[in-house]
Design a protein around this motif. Structure first.
Motif, mmCIF file in Angstrom:
data_model
loop_
_atom_site.group_PDB
_atom_site.id
_atom_site.type_symbol
_atom_site.label_atom_id
_atom_site.label_comp_id
_atom_site.label_asym_id
_atom_site.label_seq_id
_atom_site.Cartn_x
_atom_site.Cartn_y
_atom_site.Cartn_z
ATOM 1 N N SER A 144 -10.006 3.918 -3.605
ATOM 2 C CA SER A 144 -8.501 3.374 -3.538
ATOM 3 C C SER A 144 -8.364 2.686 -5.236
ATOM 4 O O SER A 144 -8.816 2.604 -6.407
ATOM 5 C CB SER A 144 -8.261 2.540 -3.277
ATOM 6 O OG SER A 144 -8.075 3.300 -1.545
ATOM 7 N N CYS A 182 0.766 -1.102 -0.192
ATOM 8 C CA CYS A 182 -0.527 0.123 0.159
ATOM 9 C C CYS A 182 0.988 1.348 -0.155
ATOM 10 O O CYS A 182 2.264 1.581 0.904
ATOM 11 C CB CYS A 182 -0.483 -0.438 1.471
ATOM 12 S SG CYS A 182 -1.680 1.557 1.611
ATOM 13 N N TYR A 238 -3.025 1.026 -3.718
ATOM 14 C CA TYR A 238 -2.809 -1.004 -3.716
ATOM 15 C C TYR A 238 -2.147 -1.493 -4.654
ATOM 16 O O TYR A 238 -2.577 -2.075 -5.952
ATOM 17 C CB TYR A 238 -3.695 -1.464 -3.157
ATOM 18 C CG TYR A 238 -4.903 -1.020 -2.018
ATOM 19 C CD1 TYR A 238 -4.027 -1.374 -0.527
ATOM 20 C CD2 TYR A 238 -5.412 -0.219 -1.574
ATOM 21 C CE1 TYR A 238 -4.496 -0.929 0.701
ATOM 22 C CE2 TYR A 238 -6.028 0.464 -0.396
ATOM 23 C CZ TYR A 238 -5.293 0.379 0.456
ATOM 24 O OH TYR A 238 -6.140 0.787 1.728
ATOM 25 N N PHE A 296 -7.450 9.688 -5.763
ATOM 26 C CA PHE A 296 -7.377 8.215 -5.006
ATOM 27 C C PHE A 296 -7.451 7.993 -3.786
ATOM 28 O O PHE A 296 -6.868 9.055 -3.329
ATOM 29 C CB PHE A 296 -6.419 7.360 -5.467
ATOM 30 C CG PHE A 296 -7.011 6.612 -7.203
ATOM 31 C CD1 PHE A 296 -8.150 6.293 -7.833
ATOM 32 C CD2 PHE A 296 -6.454 7.342 -7.905
ATOM 33 C CE1 PHE A 296 -8.734 6.201 -8.959
ATOM 34 C CE2 PHE A 296 -6.801 6.944 -9.809
ATOM 35 C CZ PHE A 296 -7.922 6.754 -9.499
ATOM 36 N N GLY A 297 -7.819 7.300 -2.974
ATOM 37 C CA GLY A 297 -7.411 7.523 -1.032
ATOM 38 C C GLY A 297 -6.275 6.876 -0.981
ATOM 39 O O GLY A 297 -5.742 7.070 -0.104
ATOM 40 N N ALA A 298 -5.393 6.038 -1.972
ATOM 41 C CA ALA A 298 -4.125 5.627 -1.209
ATOM 42 C C ALA A 298 -3.851 4.420 -3.029
ATOM 43 O O ALA A 298 -5.311 4.596 -3.392
ATOM 44 C CB ALA A 298 -4.525 3.964 -0.578
ATOM 45 N N SER A 320 0.022 4.669 1.165
ATOM 46 C CA SER A 320 -0.633 5.707 1.709
ATOM 47 C C SER A 320 -0.758 7.145 1.465
ATOM 48 O O SER A 320 -0.415 7.660 2.294
ATOM 49 C CB SER A 320 -0.729 4.595 3.182
ATOM 50 O OG SER A 320 -1.628 5.616 3.949
ATOM 51 N N PRO A 368 -2.382 9.859 -0.523
ATOM 52 C CA PRO A 368 -3.913 10.533 -1.567
ATOM 53 C C PRO A 368 -3.507 10.763 -2.896
ATOM 54 O O PRO A 368 -2.655 12.463 -2.406
ATOM 55 C CB PRO A 368 -4.985 10.352 -1.219
ATOM 56 C CG PRO A 368 -4.336 11.124 0.431
ATOM 57 C CD PRO A 368 -2.679 10.591 0.247
#
Length: 153
Positions: free
Chosen positions: A132, A94, A106, A102-104, A96, A98
């Motif tokens: 994400s 991940c 993966y 997108f939030g994160a 991490s 944003p």
């Protein structure tokens, strides 16, 4: 003289170009190619080394991390890890941060010629549903492209 991997890749490309089902490539050929490929762990370790060299600040801050969700657990360990939050299909890495809405990010690491399991595809759909980004990388080059693309403002 071409090696076995080159022969497999050539046959696979021809099957795709001719509109044949890629699964028509004999299973033993696919297995041989997979056995010659580097291990997923080796690819992932090389990706982490690349990230540390190219994004030392983010690496130092722990923004890219491995989600230790794999492995076989003996005895009551499997039940305990489920109670602790282990979920089937979760991605390997991940990032991490944003970016681009997108939030994160993966990242699922795979060996060449290997593919996601059904539970990984289901988890991908869920994580994308909630905003994400999810990618599958099979080499350091693919990883580098995805990381650069994601972190470019």
């Amino acid at each position: 003289m071409p090696n076995k991997r080159d022969t497999f890749n050539r046959r696979l490309l021809e099957a795709i170009k001719n509109g044949k089902d890629v699964r028509s490539v004999p299973a033993r050929v696919v297995k041989q190619a997979a056995e010659q490929a580097p291990y997923e762990s080796d690819i992932q370790q090389a990706c982490i080394r690349w990230f540390k060299r190219n994004y030392p600040q983010l690496a130092e801050e722990g923004m890219l991390f491995h989600i230790a969700n794999e492995g076989i657990r003996l005895g009551g360990m499997g039940a305990r890890t489920k109670r602790e939050g282990v979920v089937k299909g979760v991605a390997d890495l991940c990032l991490s941060i944003p970016m681009h809405g997108f939030g994160a990010l993966y990242i699922e690491m795979k060996r060449p010629h290997c593919y996601q399991r059904p539970e990984q595809k289901a988890w991908q759909a869920n994580v994308e549903k909630y905003g994400s980004k999810y990618v599958v990388c099979k080499s350091v080059d693919e990883f580098a492209i995805e990381i650069r693309r994601y972190l470019t403002r």
